[in-house]
Design a protein around this motif. Sequence first.
Motif, PDB file in Angstrom:
ATOM      1  N   ASP A   1       0.827  -1.216   0.000  1.00  0.00           N
ATOM      2  CA  ASP A   1       0.000   0.000   0.000  1.00  0.00           C
ATOM      3  C   ASP A   1       0.859   1.261   0.000  1.00  0.00           C
ATOM      4  O   ASP A   1       0.516   2.248  -0.669  1.00  0.00           O
ATOM      5  CB  ASP A   1      -0.953   0.004   1.190  1.00  0.00           C
ATOM      6  CG  ASP A   1      -2.081  -1.016   1.056  1.00  0.00           C
ATOM      7  OD1 ASP A   1      -2.275  -1.570  -0.048  1.00  0.00           O
ATOM      8  OD2 ASP A   1      -2.753  -1.264   2.071  1.00  0.00           O
ATOM      9  N   ALA A   2       1.963   1.246   0.747  1.00  0.00           N
ATOM     10  CA  ALA A   2       2.850   2.414   0.769  1.00  0.00           C
ATOM     11  C   ALA A   2       3.449   2.653  -0.611  1.00  0.00           C
ATOM     12  O   ALA A   2       3.483   3.793  -1.099  1.00  0.00           O
ATOM     13  CB  ALA A   2       3.956   2.210   1.803  1.00  0.00           C
ATOM     14  N   TRP A   3       3.900   1.590  -1.257  1.00  0.00           N
ATOM     15  CA  TRP A   3       4.489   1.714  -2.590  1.00  0.00           C
ATOM     16  C   TRP A   3       3.422   2.156  -3.587  1.00  0.00           C
ATOM     17  O   TRP A   3       3.656   3.033  -4.422  1.00  0.00           O
ATOM     18  CB  TRP A   3       5.124   0.399  -2.985  1.00  0.00           C
ATOM     19  CG  TRP A   3       5.949   0.395  -4.241  1.00  0.00           C
ATOM     20  CD1 TRP A   3       6.253   1.452  -5.053  1.00  0.00           C
ATOM     21  CD2 TRP A   3       6.587  -0.732  -4.835  1.00  0.00           C
ATOM     22  NE1 TRP A   3       7.031   1.045  -6.104  1.00  0.00           N
ATOM     23  CE2 TRP A   3       7.251  -0.300  -5.990  1.00  0.00           C
ATOM     24  CE3 TRP A   3       6.656  -2.076  -4.491  1.00  0.00           C
ATOM     25  CZ2 TRP A   3       7.966  -1.158  -6.809  1.00  0.00           C
ATOM     26  CZ3 TRP A   3       7.378  -2.932  -5.303  1.00  0.00           C
ATOM     27  CH2 TRP A   3       8.026  -2.470  -6.455  1.00  0.00           C
ATOM     28  N   ALA A   4       2.238   1.573  -3.498  1.00  0.00           N
ATOM     29  CA  ALA A   4       1.151   1.952  -4.401  1.00  0.00           C
ATOM     30  C   ALA A   4       0.766   3.419  -4.195  1.00  0.00           C
ATOM     31  O   ALA A   4       0.284   4.076  -5.126  1.00  0.00           O
ATOM     32  CB  ALA A   4      -0.060   1.044  -4.189  1.00  0.00           C
ATOM     33  N   GLY A   5       0.999   3.933  -2.999  1.00  0.00           N
ATOM     34  CA  GLY A   5       0.668   5.323  -2.699  1.00  0.00           C
ATOM     35  C   GLY A   5       1.513   6.333  -3.459  1.00  0.00           C
ATOM     36  O   GLY A   5       1.147   7.504  -3.556  1.00  0.00           O
ATOM     37  N   VAL A   6       2.647   5.916  -3.991  1.00  0.00           N
ATOM     38  CA  VAL A   6       3.494   6.819  -4.780  1.00  0.00           C
ATOM     39  C   VAL A   6       3.448   6.467  -6.274  1.00  0.00           C
ATOM     40  O   VAL A   6       4.258   6.951  -7.052  1.00  0.00           O
ATOM     41  CB  VAL A   6       4.954   6.852  -4.260  1.00  0.00           C
ATOM     42  CG1 VAL A   6       5.016   7.499  -2.891  1.00  0.00           C
ATOM     43  CG2 VAL A   6       5.591   5.479  -4.249  1.00  0.00           C
ATOM     44  N   ARG A   7       2.483   5.624  -6.644  1.00  0.00           N
ATOM     45  CA  ARG A   7       2.303   5.249  -8.049  1.00  0.00           C
ATOM     46  C   ARG A   7       2.137   6.504  -8.901  1.00  0.00           C
ATOM     47  O   ARG A   7       1.471   7.452  -8.520  1.00  0.00           O
ATOM     48  CB  ARG A   7       1.072   4.352  -8.210  1.00  0.00           C
ATOM     49  CG  ARG A   7       0.809   3.921  -9.631  1.00  0.00           C
ATOM     50  CD  ARG A   7      -0.431   3.072  -9.743  1.00  0.00           C
ATOM     51  NE  ARG A   7      -0.105   1.723  -9.299  1.00  0.00           N
ATOM     52  CZ  ARG A   7      -0.853   0.993  -8.480  1.00  0.00           C
ATOM     53  NH1 ARG A   7      -1.978   1.488  -8.000  1.00  0.00           N
ATOM     54  NH2 ARG A   7      -0.485  -0.220  -8.145  1.00  0.00           N
ATOM     55  N   GLY A   8       2.799   6.518 -10.034  1.00  0.00           N
ATOM     56  CA  GLY A   8       2.708   7.650 -10.947  1.00  0.00           C
ATOM     57  C   GLY A   8       3.830   8.664 -10.773  1.00  0.00           C
ATOM     58  O   GLY A   8       4.064   9.476 -11.655  1.00  0.00           O
ATOM     59  N   LYS A   9       4.501   8.611  -9.639  1.00  0.00           N
ATOM     60  CA  LYS A   9       5.640   9.508  -9.415  1.00  0.00           C
ATOM     61  C   LYS A   9       6.798   8.979 -10.255  1.00  0.00           C
ATOM     62  O   LYS A   9       7.071   7.777 -10.266  1.00  0.00           O
ATOM     63  CB  LYS A   9       6.012   9.509  -7.934  1.00  0.00           C
ATOM     64  CG  LYS A   9       7.084  10.513  -7.548  1.00  0.00           C
ATOM     65  CD  LYS A   9       7.378  10.460  -6.060  1.00  0.00           C
ATOM     66  CE  LYS A   9       6.207  10.873  -5.247  1.00  0.00           C
ATOM     67  NZ  LYS A   9       6.165  12.249  -4.803  1.00  0.00           N
TER      68      LYS A   9
END
Length: 83
Positions: free
Chosen positions: A58-66
């Motif tokens: 979830d933490a990694w998915a939270g920066v998706r698109g960066k």
Amino acid sequence: MATPEEFEAAAARSKELPAKPDNSTLLKLYALYKQGSEGDVSGDRPGGFDFKAIAKYDAWAGVRGKSQDEARQEYVDFVNSLF
């Protein structure tokens, strides 16, 4: 933008923190490192009772698109702010 060398140096430096960071800080470090080194998260979100794997995903998915460049710079800046 941070160079790959600066990024790896920050990763090494993160292991020398004077005190163990709290969980939210560790998750932010993990997410930015993974985004900076691999790009967007892939694969299915872990299920069941593997709460650690779910939190990391979830933490990694939270920066998706960066972009990887942005994530590397943010990681270097964040590690530097912890000292």
